[in-house]
Write a protein that holds these residues in place. Sequence first.
Motif, PDB file in Angstrom:
ATOM      1  N   UNK A 145      -1.442  17.238  -3.979  1.00  0.00           N
ATOM      2  CA  UNK A 145      -1.027  15.769  -3.361  1.00  0.00           C
ATOM      3  C   UNK A 145      -1.906  15.430  -2.259  1.00  0.00           C
ATOM      4  N   UNK A 146      -3.129  14.599  -2.370  1.00  0.00           N
ATOM      5  CA  UNK A 146      -4.075  14.211  -1.346  1.00  0.00           C
ATOM      6  C   UNK A 146      -3.293  13.648  -0.118  1.00  0.00           C
ATOM      7  N   UNK A 147      -2.236  13.018  -0.550  1.00  0.00           N
ATOM      8  CA  UNK A 147      -1.785  12.227   0.696  1.00  0.00           C
ATOM      9  C   UNK A 147      -0.904  13.070   1.604  1.00  0.00           C
ATOM     10  N   UNK A 148      -0.670  14.264   1.139  1.00  0.00           N
ATOM     11  CA  UNK A 148       0.095  15.111   2.082  1.00  0.00           C
ATOM     12  C   UNK A 148      -0.795  15.523   3.210  1.00  0.00           C
ATOM     13  N   UNK A 149      -1.850  15.190   3.358  1.00  0.00           N
ATOM     14  CA  UNK A 149      -2.858  15.402   4.524  1.00  0.00           C
ATOM     15  C   UNK A 149      -2.981  13.995   5.188  1.00  0.00           C
ATOM     16  N   UNK A 150      -2.268  13.906   6.409  1.00  0.00           N
ATOM     17  CA  UNK A 150      -2.176  12.766   7.288  1.00  0.00           C
ATOM     18  C   UNK A 150      -3.406  11.979   7.372  1.00  0.00           C
ATOM     19  N   UNK A 151      -4.496  12.647   7.362  1.00  0.00           N
ATOM     20  CA  UNK A 151      -5.838  12.230   7.867  1.00  0.00           C
ATOM     21  C   UNK A 151      -6.339  11.399   6.534  1.00  0.00           C
ATOM     22  N   UNK A 172       0.792  -1.030   0.085  1.00  0.00           N
ATOM     23  CA  UNK A 172      -0.081   0.163  -0.084  1.00  0.00           C
ATOM     24  C   UNK A 172       0.709   1.225   0.070  1.00  0.00           C
ATOM     25  N   UNK A 173       1.963   1.338   0.863  1.00  0.00           N
ATOM     26  CA  UNK A 173       2.888   2.432   0.928  1.00  0.00           C
ATOM     27  C   UNK A 173       3.360   2.556  -0.744  1.00  0.00           C
ATOM     28  N   UNK A 174       3.789   1.716  -1.224  1.00  0.00           N
ATOM     29  CA  UNK A 174       4.346   1.664  -2.660  1.00  0.00           C
ATOM     30  C   UNK A 174       3.287   2.536  -3.450  1.00  0.00           C
ATOM     31  N   UNK A 175       2.136   1.891  -3.521  1.00  0.00           N
ATOM     32  CA  UNK A 175       1.011   2.433  -4.084  1.00  0.00           C
ATOM     33  C   UNK A 175       1.092   4.025  -4.049  1.00  0.00           C
ATOM     34  N   UNK A 176       0.820   4.286  -2.905  1.00  0.00           N
ATOM     35  CA  UNK A 176       0.373   5.715  -2.516  1.00  0.00           C
ATOM     36  C   UNK A 176       1.789   6.761  -2.813  1.00  0.00           C
ATOM     37  N   UNK A 177       2.982   6.261  -2.668  1.00  0.00           N
ATOM     38  CA  UNK A 177       3.891   6.818  -3.333  1.00  0.00           C
ATOM     39  C   UNK A 177       3.998   7.072  -4.577  1.00  0.00           C
ATOM     40  N   UNK A 178       3.737   6.101  -5.599  1.00  0.00           N
ATOM     41  CA  UNK A 178       3.471   6.449  -6.942  1.00  0.00           C
ATOM     42  C   UNK A 178       2.386   7.323  -7.320  1.00  0.00           C
ATOM     43  N   UNK A 179       1.261   7.461  -6.330  1.00  0.00           N
ATOM     44  CA  UNK A 179       0.320   8.289  -6.385  1.00  0.00           C
ATOM     45  C   UNK A 179       0.534   9.945  -6.127  1.00  0.00           C
ATOM     46  N   UNK A 180       1.176   9.920  -4.932  1.00  0.00           N
ATOM     47  CA  UNK A 180       1.657  11.218  -4.596  1.00  0.00           C
ATOM     48  C   UNK A 180       2.527  11.894  -5.821  1.00  0.00           C
ATOM     49  N   UNK A 181       3.448  11.069  -6.412  1.00  0.00           N
ATOM     50  CA  UNK A 181       4.261  11.296  -7.615  1.00  0.00           C
ATOM     51  C   UNK A 181       3.423  11.746  -8.683  1.00  0.00           C
ATOM     52  N   UNK A 182       2.433  11.239  -8.872  1.00  0.00           N
ATOM     53  CA  UNK A 182       1.708  11.374  -9.966  1.00  0.00           C
ATOM     54  C   UNK A 182       0.933  12.604  -9.748  1.00  0.00           C
TER      55      UNK A 182
END
Length: 377
Positions: free
Chosen positions: A202-208, A184-194
């Motif tokens: 970057x939605x995942x810059x928000x911890x919640x 899951x962490x790998x996928x979210x890292x790809x998505x943040x980069x996208x």
Amino acid sequence: MNINVVRPRDLGDSERARWRELQKADPSLDNPFLSVEFAVAMDRLRDYVRVAVIQDGGRIVGFFPYERHNFGIGKPLGGFLTTCHGLIAEQGLHVDAKALLRACKLTVFDFDHMVAGQPTFAPYEADVRPAPVMDFTAGFDAWVEQVKANSPKNLKTVRYKERKLGREHGGLRFEWASADPEVLRTLLAWKSDQYRRTGRVDRFAQPWIVELIDLMHAERSPDFSGILTMLYAGDVPVAGHFGLRTATTLVGWFPAYDTEYARYSPGIVHHLQMAEAAAGDGLHMVDMGKGGKEYKDWLKSGVLYVAEGRISRPSAAATVHWMGRVPFNKVRTIVMDRPSLYKAADRVLKGFGRVRTSMQQQQESPNSVVKEPTGAR
């Protein structure tokens, strides 16, 4: 009718069971974003989450999950994160929408992915749009034939790239419903980069939001689960997706891939394999959500309909909200309706993303020198 507003966490077992019963009784509500589990998870992370429990003659006939923000501004549960919202209720139930807002202490409620045609909200629908789906009710093979009919050339090209990727990188392996948090962490890292690369926030810059994804990934029940999928070339992950499912519907949420393998179109290869795995696991449908991505038109074998609109009660807050929101909504609709405008907007955002990434790399480089613009003071 009696309307009582509570936090989702305060719903008792019998009320949660009634929610599930109402959802299962209406095919238009077969979406995990309408599930009680999603509402309870959102409530754990956000203080503004509420649900209106609607009773008629002492019997629960509906639930209306929503967010209540400052000045009585109402938003759908999950807001920009979700692709479906609405009233979970007995089929045909009509509630006076403004009375519902009054009970919820809302001055205005905007919606953009409402289940189309719900009697309570239908009078306020300003636009109804299709959301493409992969429909497996006639079987996986029938779906593949529809994809082939949509574009034989596309299918042939992707299958060629699929074989080439496997041949050049040690064979392909597809994993359905991975429980591994590192995947899951790998996928979210790809998505943040996208997000950054294409000029999006970057939605995942928000911890919640990351915490919400973790909560959803841990959900495992017959009626509601988080589903993490990953395509491997050899032992290397190359493309994946995280979404939510009911017993019969998977909703597309966060697809991403490793750009090192972009020449093989790993995202589309993954979607083809995900479709086969989903059908094999008993799912009837993958809801891809409305949007301007061309691959959705190619992979679709049916559509659902979602509506945009607005309900308000007379107030200064509602007027100010209208002035800030309506022009943007109109522009967005125009862009989404015209492929040429959508592509142009996408190019602008990607250009912005490249510039932003370049600037970040320069700032992070220990040898970088920031030059003062000519004429600056």
